[in-house]
Structures are given as structure tokens and as C-alpha cells.
Scaffold this motif. Structure first.
Motif, mmCIF file in Angstrom:
data_model
loop_
_atom_site.group_PDB
_atom_site.id
_atom_site.type_symbol
_atom_site.label_atom_id
_atom_site.label_comp_id
_atom_site.label_asym_id
_atom_site.label_seq_id
_atom_site.Cartn_x
_atom_site.Cartn_y
_atom_site.Cartn_z
ATOM 1 N N ASN A 1 0.823 -1.209 0.000
ATOM 2 C CA ASN A 1 0.000 0.000 0.000
ATOM 3 C C ASN A 1 0.863 1.268 0.000
ATOM 4 O O ASN A 1 2.096 1.202 0.090
ATOM 5 C CB ASN A 1 -0.991 -0.017 1.175
ATOM 6 C CG ASN A 1 -0.301 0.058 2.527
ATOM 7 O OD1 ASN A 1 0.910 -0.088 2.644
ATOM 8 N ND2 ASN A 1 -1.086 0.270 3.556
ATOM 9 N N LYS A 2 0.228 2.394 -0.084
ATOM 10 C CA LYS A 2 0.917 3.701 -0.158
ATOM 11 C C LYS A 2 1.757 3.965 1.091
ATOM 12 O O LYS A 2 2.803 4.603 1.017
ATOM 13 C CB LYS A 2 -0.101 4.824 -0.354
ATOM 14 C CG LYS A 2 -0.968 4.643 -1.592
ATOM 15 C CD LYS A 2 -0.323 5.226 -2.808
ATOM 16 C CE LYS A 2 -1.284 5.210 -3.972
ATOM 17 N NZ LYS A 2 -0.852 4.426 -5.082
ATOM 18 N N ALA A 3 1.316 3.503 2.256
ATOM 19 C CA ALA A 3 2.069 3.724 3.496
ATOM 20 C C ALA A 3 3.450 3.083 3.414
ATOM 21 O O ALA A 3 4.428 3.633 3.916
ATOM 22 C CB ALA A 3 1.295 3.176 4.693
ATOM 23 N N PHE A 4 3.545 1.929 2.757
ATOM 24 C CA PHE A 4 4.843 1.274 2.603
ATOM 25 C C PHE A 4 5.719 2.070 1.646
ATOM 26 O O PHE A 4 6.908 2.279 1.902
ATOM 27 C CB PHE A 4 4.666 -0.156 2.089
ATOM 28 C CG PHE A 4 5.974 -0.864 1.863
ATOM 29 C CD1 PHE A 4 6.675 -1.389 2.927
ATOM 30 C CD2 PHE A 4 6.498 -0.999 0.587
ATOM 31 C CE1 PHE A 4 7.891 -2.041 2.731
ATOM 32 C CE2 PHE A 4 7.703 -1.644 0.373
ATOM 33 C CZ PHE A 4 8.398 -2.165 1.451
ATOM 34 N N ILE A 5 5.147 2.522 0.540
ATOM 35 C CA ILE A 5 5.901 3.241 -0.483
ATOM 36 C C ILE A 5 6.475 4.542 0.060
ATOM 37 O O ILE A 5 7.563 4.963 -0.319
ATOM 38 C CB ILE A 5 5.011 3.532 -1.717
ATOM 39 C CG1 ILE A 5 4.582 2.215 -2.345
ATOM 40 C CG2 ILE A 5 5.749 4.375 -2.737
ATOM 41 C CD1 ILE A 5 3.484 2.360 -3.365
ATOM 42 N N ALA A 6 5.776 5.183 0.990
ATOM 43 C CA ALA A 6 6.236 6.457 1.555
ATOM 44 C C ALA A 6 7.598 6.312 2.224
ATOM 45 O O ALA A 6 8.370 7.268 2.279
ATOM 46 C CB ALA A 6 5.206 6.980 2.553
ATOM 47 N N GLY A 7 7.908 5.113 2.713
ATOM 48 C CA GLY A 7 9.230 4.873 3.293
ATOM 49 C C GLY A 7 9.519 5.708 4.523
ATOM 50 O O GLY A 7 10.612 6.223 4.685
ATOM 51 N N VAL B 1 11.109 3.211 -2.978
ATOM 52 C CA VAL B 1 10.482 3.116 -1.661
ATOM 53 C C VAL B 1 11.375 3.926 -0.733
ATOM 54 O O VAL B 1 12.536 3.564 -0.523
ATOM 55 C CB VAL B 1 10.369 1.660 -1.179
ATOM 56 C CG1 VAL B 1 9.834 1.615 0.247
ATOM 57 C CG2 VAL B 1 9.476 0.848 -2.103
ATOM 58 N N GLY B 2 10.842 5.028 -0.207
ATOM 59 C CA GLY B 2 11.691 5.944 0.553
ATOM 60 C C GLY B 2 12.766 6.450 -0.391
ATOM 61 O O GLY B 2 12.468 7.018 -1.426
#
Length: 186
Positions: free
Chosen positions: A122-128, A167-168
Motif C-alpha cells: 500500500n501507499k504507506a509502505f511506499i512512503a518509506g 520506496v523511501g
């Protein structure tokens, strides 16, 4: 025969049928010393035999000092799939004193094709969130967990069906290989 006698006869036959119950060979096996339990599953006309046996599942979680990831092996009777291993990894990480995967991070699916596991995140993971060390440990935990499976050599991250390029500050354009250098040997 009058109605009363007929009802009495029906009741007697019913009691005999119900009283017969299960024979000793129909009772479940209660042997607690066995690591394997056999269960009979009825599928219409056929009866098949399935065995529930403990299987080893491997996943990686960060070390408490943040110097890498450590291997954890657990026994389970559930199916050991890449997604199941990642969900076990998330659960174990979130029980640590300093978890690296926040509760808003989700892994929704894992598909494997030609040795590459595509992990839907999900987007929360991609935000890093959490900085470079956190993202590096997250990548090491996921990639090393998945590459523990014989048919997985590398990992891609996907969100909404599209490849995730970053990612981050971690470049994820190409499939990521096993990160041996981040595995801390016990």
C-alpha cells in the motif's frame, strides 16, 4: 396396529438408531504423542485422507540493535506460502520493542512468476517513513523472507498493479536479490 403402537414402534426404532451412535473406529484419533494428525474428509461419495503435519516456515525480522535481520523459523500446520510468511514476519516485527513496520503498512498479495515475487503493497509502505535504515531493514526482511522459498530469486514491489520505482530513498526499479550482507548470524 393402532396409532399409539405405531408411534411407540417409531420411537423405539429412532432410539435404537440414535443409540447406536459411533462405533469405536469412527471416533477421532486422540493420540497426543503424534506430531501428525490424520483426518478423514468426506466429499460426497468419496472419502479422502489428509494429513496435518507441522511444516517449517522461515521469515526474517530486524535485530533489536538495527544491524541487520535475523532468521526466525516456526512450525505451523497452515499452508506455507510467500504471503503467509510475510504476514507472519509483519506480526512478529510488530511484537518487538522497536518495530520497523508501522501498523498502517499492508501487504495485500504476493504473486510469483519466473522466479520473481511481485509484492502488492500500500501507499504507506511506499512512503518509506522512518529513514534510510528503517527502509533498508524493511527491504532486507521482505526480500530475504521471500528468497527463502526455492522458487523465488528476487522481489519486485507493486502498488495498484504498477511497479514501484522507489520506496523511501531505496531504488526498486529492478527486482531485488537476496541481501546476505544484512543477515545477522546467531
Amino acid at each position: 396396529m393402532n396409532i399409539r403402537n405405531q408411534l411407540a414402534a417409531i420411537a423405539c426404532v429412532s432410539i435404537l438408531i440414535l443409540g447406536a451412535g459411533c462405533s469405536s473406529n469412527q471416533l477421532p484419533n486422540m493420540d497426543t504423542n503424534s506430531s501428525s494428525q490424520s483426518v478423514k474428509v468426506s466429499t460426497g461419495e468419496e472419502t479422502t485422507k489428509t494429513t496435518s503435519k507441522a511444516i517449517k516456515m522461515v521469515y526474517f525480522i530486524p535485530t533489536e540493535d538495527g544491524k541487520g535481520v535475523k532468521q526466525v523459523s516456526v512450525e505451523t500446520t497452515d499452508a506455507v506460502t510467500p504471503k503467509a510468511a510475510l504476514l507472519a514476519m509483519l506480526k512478529a516485527d510488530r511484537q518487538q520493542q522497536y518495530p520497523i513496520f508501522s501498523k498502517d503498512i499492508e501487504i495485500t498479495s504476493v504473486t510469483v512468476k519466473d522466479g520473481v515475487a511481485s509484492v502488492e503493497v500500500n501507499k504507506a509502505f511506499i512512503a518509506g517513513k522512518g529513514g534510510d535504515l528503517t527502509v533498508t531493514l524493511q527491504m532486507a526482511a521482505i526480500v530475504n523472507t521471500l528468497t527463502s522459498f526455492n522458487d523465488i530469486n528476487s522481489v519486485l514491489f507493486v502498488s495498484d498493479g504498477k511497479k514501484v520505482p522507489v520506496v523511501g530513498s531505496f531504488d526498486t526499479k529492478k527486482p531485488l536479490k537476496r541481501m546476505e550482507n544484512l543477515i545477522v548470524k546467531s
